[in-house]
Design an enzyme around this catalytic site. Structure first.
Site, PDB file in Angstrom:
ATOM      1  N   GLU A 189      11.257   3.489  17.729  1.00 60.83           N
ATOM      2  CA  GLU A 189      11.140   2.497  16.654  1.00 60.83           C
ATOM      3  C   GLU A 189      11.814   1.173  17.007  1.00 60.83           C
ATOM      4  O   GLU A 189      12.069   0.342  16.144  1.00 60.83           O
ATOM      5  CB  GLU A 189      11.737   3.077  15.371  1.00 60.83           C
ATOM      6  CG  GLU A 189      11.039   4.343  14.901  1.00 60.83           C
ATOM      7  CD  GLU A 189       9.747   4.091  14.119  1.00 60.83           C
ATOM      8  OE1 GLU A 189       9.746   3.201  13.260  1.00 60.83           O
ATOM      9  OE2 GLU A 189       8.747   4.793  14.372  1.00 60.83           O
ATOM     10  N   ARG A 201       1.607   1.615  11.898  1.00 62.59           N
ATOM     11  CA  ARG A 201       2.459   0.911  12.855  1.00 62.59           C
ATOM     12  C   ARG A 201       2.109   1.284  14.301  1.00 62.59           C
ATOM     13  O   ARG A 201       2.367   0.503  15.223  1.00 62.59           O
ATOM     14  CB  ARG A 201       3.926   1.186  12.559  1.00 62.59           C
ATOM     15  CG  ARG A 201       4.312   0.766  11.134  1.00 62.59           C
ATOM     16  CD  ARG A 201       5.603   0.014  11.060  1.00 62.59           C
ATOM     17  NE  ARG A 201       5.634  -1.203  11.842  1.00 62.59           N
ATOM     18  CZ  ARG A 201       6.684  -2.012  11.928  1.00 62.59           C
ATOM     19  NH1 ARG A 201       7.789  -1.708  11.278  1.00 62.59           N
ATOM     20  NH2 ARG A 201       6.653  -3.105  12.663  1.00 62.59           N
ATOM     21  N   ALA A 222       0.816  -1.215   0.000  1.00 58.63           N
ATOM     22  CA  ALA A 222       0.000   0.000   0.000  1.00 58.63           C
ATOM     23  C   ALA A 222       0.851   1.269   0.000  1.00 58.63           C
ATOM     24  O   ALA A 222       0.317   2.370  -0.058  1.00 58.63           O
ATOM     25  CB  ALA A 222      -0.937  -0.003   1.203  1.00 58.63           C
ATOM     26  N   ASN A 250       8.605  -4.119   0.175  1.00 54.79           N
ATOM     27  CA  ASN A 250       7.888  -3.250   1.107  1.00 54.79           C
ATOM     28  C   ASN A 250       8.857  -2.491   2.010  1.00 54.79           C
ATOM     29  O   ASN A 250       8.438  -1.809   2.943  1.00 54.79           O
ATOM     30  CB  ASN A 250       6.916  -4.078   1.959  1.00 54.79           C
ATOM     31  CG  ASN A 250       5.489  -3.581   1.853  1.00 54.79           C
ATOM     32  OD1 ASN A 250       5.224  -2.573   1.207  1.00 54.79           O
ATOM     33  ND2 ASN A 250       4.567  -4.275   2.479  1.00 54.79           N
ATOM     34  N   HIS A 306      15.662   4.077   9.254  1.00 57.95           N
ATOM     35  CA  HIS A 306      16.100   3.498  10.529  1.00 57.95           C
ATOM     36  C   HIS A 306      17.613   3.321  10.475  1.00 57.95           C
ATOM     37  O   HIS A 306      18.192   3.156   9.397  1.00 57.95           O
ATOM     38  CB  HIS A 306      15.471   2.121  10.775  1.00 57.95           C
ATOM     39  CG  HIS A 306      14.007   2.155  11.066  1.00 57.95           C
ATOM     40  ND1 HIS A 306      13.115   1.273  10.489  1.00 57.95           N
ATOM     41  CD2 HIS A 306      13.273   2.947  11.878  1.00 57.95           C
ATOM     42  CE1 HIS A 306      11.896   1.533  10.924  1.00 57.95           C
ATOM     43  NE2 HIS A 306      11.964   2.539  11.767  1.00 57.95           N
ATOM     44  N   CYS A 310      15.414  -6.402   9.310  1.00 60.34           N
ATOM     45  CA  CYS A 310      14.094  -5.884   9.719  1.00 60.34           C
ATOM     46  C   CYS A 310      13.215  -7.001  10.262  1.00 60.34           C
ATOM     47  O   CYS A 310      12.356  -6.772  11.111  1.00 60.34           O
ATOM     48  CB  CYS A 310      13.375  -5.257   8.525  1.00 60.34           C
ATOM     49  SG  CYS A 310      13.941  -3.616   8.082  1.00 60.34           S
ATOM     50  N   SER A 347       9.183   0.982  -0.080  1.00 62.29           N
ATOM     51  CA  SER A 347       7.748   0.933   0.213  1.00 62.29           C
ATOM     52  C   SER A 347       6.975   1.828  -0.747  1.00 62.29           C
ATOM     53  O   SER A 347       5.942   1.423  -1.300  1.00 62.29           O
ATOM     54  CB  SER A 347       7.491   1.367   1.664  1.00 62.29           C
ATOM     55  OG  SER A 347       6.116   1.580   1.908  1.00 62.29           O
ATOM     56  N   GLY A 392       9.208   8.021   3.503  1.00 63.55           N
ATOM     57  CA  GLY A 392      10.601   8.005   3.941  1.00 63.55           C
ATOM     58  C   GLY A 392      11.274   6.671   3.680  1.00 63.55           C
ATOM     59  O   GLY A 392      12.488   6.549   3.772  1.00 63.55           O
TER      60      GLY A 392
END
Length: 445
Positions: A174, A138, A19, A363, A250, A369, A28, A24
């Site tokens: 995060e 998230r 989606a 994604n 990240h 990750c 994705s 950022g």
């Protein structure tokens, strides 16, 4: 007593879709609105877990979240039965519907920050779920993440579970994606590196201009306090705002550490020399390897595109280290050349294993990750829910479960299908029995 690090990988949920929710995160956004393959995504993740067990590693699994999050949709004003809620949301707010369907909990590097017992004042392993306030999709995760973690690490003698930080961008957290730990051996006290993007309470400090800094200094400091880390055990390092603006959302997209190795890009940190000097001082005696990758050899763009630093560095049973890299690293000429050279440089890293996690990569999530690292000893491991550890038989059960319940194609139009709600709930209800989690999902309570 034996000490080791266990990777707990996130199982990809049945609603895995593209989606483009993560502003950022270049991958994705670039793959937004493509059709996904949830079955293949889950199987790629399971194969990675199985491959690590075949390398001699202890490997765990964390369950996905319940999606769609119908309770949130109802809280936002969509009414009626489940089918009515989906139809209204699809018509009036399709982007909100997509967010409430996100399978982003598969990236368990964002599930929590973990401090091992060797570092904490009370000698227990501490967990704090990440609040993930910067992205709406998230921010729906932390409550259930906490329940899942408590069901996996369910022993108060060895594990301490904190509530996630206040749900405000001033304390945007995060999780382990902005945290790594250096140590001589897993059972010895180490230095925990907290990497942040901005200071929330001191706006005079540098910050990115294009993309958001998702982790604040204040959040990192709060986690260190909660976990009972002394000043000698924590270093706070600011990420280079310029690389955040180049898609490094990240720290684990630009740096990764394991034991006495910190592997990072030349542009990763803001004040690199002083930060590394503090790390070296607090690390103390013993060999410490800083492996800095020059921009001239690998550009930030190539690092982000290939996820060179979103790799896992493992200490194998032999004592040698190996990198688990996505196949995108092998396919990128500059990155492939660097990794070929790296294993000859005299560092502890002696091998590279390439793995296909393309569904996750599209994604914006690589091998690192997909995993939450927990350093522990054999007594602590014995207190972990054994059904959440990967064995040949548990792998076969989970693989069969995916075959029974997952679709092999999911487009954004499919998110309005009420059958997907029941498919997902049926799958997750069975999964809680396979993993012996109890009633962790809202629909079970």
């Amino acid at each position: 007593m034996k000490h080791f690090e266990v990777n707990f990988d996130g199982l990809v949920g049945p609603t895995h879709n593209y989606a483009g929710l993560s502003y950022g995160n270049v991958a994705s956004q670039n793959n937004a609105k493509e059709a996904s393959n949830p079955k293949e995504a889950a199987k790629q993740g399971l194969r990675k877990m199985k491959a690590l067990t075949e390398l001699g590693m202890t490997q765990g699994v964390l369950a996905p979240q319940e999606r769609p999050d119908l309770a949130t949709l109802r809280r936002l004003g969509f009414t009626g039965n489940d089918a009515s809620v989906l139809a209204q949301a699809a018509k009036q707010a399709p982007a909100v519907l997509a967010a409430c369907y996100s399978a982003s909990s598969m990236w368990t590097a964002n599930a929590a920050t973990v401090s091992p017992s060797a570092d904490t004042q009370d000698g227990r392993i501490h967990f704090t779920p990440a609040n993930l306030t910067n992205k709406f999709h998230r921010s729906l995760e932390p409550e259930v993440t906490g329940r899942i973690l408590r069901a996996v690490f369910n022993n108060d003698r060895h594990f301490y579970h904190h509530q996630h930080l206040p749900e405000n961008d001033h304390f945007g957290d995060e999780g382990a994606a902005n945290h790594t730990r250096l140590c001589r051996a897993y059972g010895e006290s180490g230095v925990e590196l907290f990497v942040y993007g901005r200071s929330a309470f001191d706006v005079s400090q540098p910050a990115p201009k294009r993309y958001p800094a998702r982790q604040t200094l204040e959040a990192s400091q709060a986690i260190a306090r909660l976990h009972g880390l002394g000043d000698e055990s924590a270093v706070f390092i600011q990420q280079n705002p310029d690389v955040i603006d180049q898609g490094v959302f990240h720290n684990d997209v630009i740096a990764v550490g394991n034991q006495n190795v910190l592997f990072f890009h030349q542009q990763a940190f803001l004040n690199t020399a002083s930060a590394l000097a503090e790390v070296r001082t607090k690390f103390g005696d013993g060999e410490l390897h800083f492996i800095e990758v020059p921009t001239a050899e690998v550009s930030v763009q190539d690092a982000v595109k290939s996820y060179l630093f979103n790799t896992q560095i493992l200490t194998l049973p032999s004592g040698e280290m190996a990198i688990i890299a996505p196949t995108e690293c092998r396919d990128n000429p500059a990155v492939s050349a660097y990794l070929t050279k790296l294993v000859t440089l005299g560092t502890p890293i002696k091998g590279v294993h390439y793995m296909d996690v393309k569904q996750s990569m599209r994604n914006g999530g690589g091998p690192a990750c997909l995993r939450l690292r927990v350093a522990m000893n054999d007594t602590e491991l014995a207190a972990v829910n054994p059904a959440c550890l990967i064995t040949d038989s548990q792998f076969a059960r989970l693989d069969g479960w995916v075959d029974r319940h997952y679709r092999d194609s999911l487009a954004l139009d499919d998110l309005r299908d009420p059958a997907l709600v029941m498919e997902s709930r049926t799958a997750l209800d069975e999964l809680t029995q396979i993993l012996k989690l109890g009633s962790v999902y809202p629909f079970q309570r």
